[in-house]
Design a protein around this motif. Structure first.
Motif, short mmCIF file in Angstrom:
data_model
loop_
_atom_site.label_atom_id
_atom_site.label_comp_id
_atom_site.label_asym_id
_atom_site.label_seq_id
_atom_site.Cartn_x
_atom_site.Cartn_y
_atom_site.Cartn_z
N ALA A 94 0.86 -1.18 0.00
CA ALA A 94 0.00 0.00 0.00
C ALA A 94 0.90 1.23 0.00
CB ALA A 94 -0.91 0.00 1.21
N GLY A 95 0.42 2.27 -0.61
CA GLY A 95 1.18 3.51 -0.68
C GLY A 95 0.95 4.21 -2.00
N LYS A 96 1.94 5.02 -2.38
CA LYS A 96 1.84 5.78 -3.62
C LYS A 96 1.96 4.86 -4.82
CE LYS A 96 3.87 9.83 -4.05
NZ LYS A 96 4.89 10.88 -4.30
N GLU A 137 -1.79 9.90 -10.16
CA GLU A 137 -0.98 9.68 -8.97
C GLU A 137 -1.92 9.34 -7.82
OE1 GLU A 137 2.63 9.15 -7.43
OE2 GLU A 137 2.50 10.22 -9.32
N ASP A 185 -9.15 -1.18 -4.48
CA ASP A 185 -10.34 -0.34 -4.55
C ASP A 185 -10.86 -0.32 -5.99
OD1 ASP A 185 -12.18 1.78 -4.76
OD2 ASP A 185 -11.08 3.04 -3.36
N ALA A 210 5.17 1.39 -8.29
CA ALA A 210 5.08 1.53 -6.85
C ALA A 210 6.40 1.01 -6.27
CB ALA A 210 3.90 0.74 -6.30
N SER A 267 8.19 -1.01 -2.60
CA SER A 267 7.95 -1.71 -1.34
C SER A 267 9.29 -1.91 -0.65
CB SER A 267 7.24 -3.04 -1.57
OG SER A 267 8.09 -3.97 -2.20
N SER A 321 -2.19 8.58 -4.06
CA SER A 321 -1.32 8.83 -2.91
C SER A 321 -1.32 7.69 -1.90
CB SER A 321 -1.72 10.14 -2.23
OG SER A 321 -3.05 10.06 -1.78
N ASP A 322 -2.40 6.94 -1.81
CA ASP A 322 -2.46 5.85 -0.84
C ASP A 322 -3.40 4.77 -1.36
OD1 ASP A 322 -1.92 4.43 1.47
OD2 ASP A 322 -3.56 5.37 2.58
N ALA A 323 -2.84 3.83 -2.06
CA ALA A 323 -3.64 2.76 -2.66
C ALA A 323 -3.09 1.40 -2.22
CB ALA A 323 -3.62 2.87 -4.18
N ALA A 324 -3.99 0.51 -1.86
CA ALA A 324 -3.60 -0.87 -1.56
C ALA A 324 -3.60 -1.64 -2.88
CB ALA A 324 -4.56 -1.49 -0.57
N TRP A 325 -2.62 -2.51 -3.07
CA TRP A 325 -2.47 -3.21 -4.34
C TRP A 325 -1.93 -4.62 -4.11
CZ3 TRP A 325 2.54 -4.70 -4.67
CH2 TRP A 325 3.50 -3.92 -4.01
#
Length: 155
Positions: free
Chosen positions: A8-10, A98, A133, A30, A32, A100-104
């Motif tokens: 998760a993040g940018k 962009e 999402d 992204a 990690s 900014s905070d997405a879980a993937w």
């Protein structure tokens, strides 16, 4: 069964013209790891658009002319893909998204361990990216330009 990594993040999402003149895909970038030491370069699957074989796409761009192949198999291709993602984040062109905070999650097609740090990364995972999402996934698919063709990739 393919390995899956999550995070998760940018997340930077951009259209990638990978077969001239009009075959696009949606590329994601992204990171990690504790200090972002692992680059995550993926593609968002889209109905009627073929999957993007990212390492093959990189190889067609002759990355050994820039990065050499001294680091072993896949080094130059990994560097090329990281450069596309990293520079797409730094210098955004119109249509870049962009998050900014997405879980993937990434269904890993390949992992390359680099023999030296490139673009702040020591390794690269490539594969099929899924954003957790559904609304963000819909937004990501919108970066694909109108008129992008659905054709089989060049082999």
């Amino acid at each position: 069964m393919a390995r899956t990594v999550t995070g998760a993040g940018k997340v930077t999402v951009l259209p990638l013209l990978h077969t001239w003149p009009d075959q696009y895909g949606v590329l994601t970038y992204a990171t990690s790891g504790a200090f972002g030491d692992t680059a995550i370069v993926g593609y968002i699957p889209i109905v009627d658009i073929p999957d993007m074989p990212l390492m093959d796409i990189a190889a067609r761009h002759q990355p050994t002319r820039v990065y050499s192949s001294a680091g072993g198999s896949g080094f130059a291709e990994a560097c090329w893909l990281m450069c596309v993602g990293w520079s797409g984040r730094l210098i955004r062109k119109p249509g870049t998204l962009e998050l900014s905070d997405a879980a993937w999650s990434l269904e890993v097609d390949a992992t390359t361990e680099l023999f030296k740090t490139m673009y702040g990364h020591d390794r690269l995972h490539v594969g099929r990216m899924t954003l957790n999402d559904p609304e963000l996934t819909a937004k990501a698919r919108e970066v694909l330009p109108a008129g992008a063709r659905s054709v089989e990739p060049v082999r």
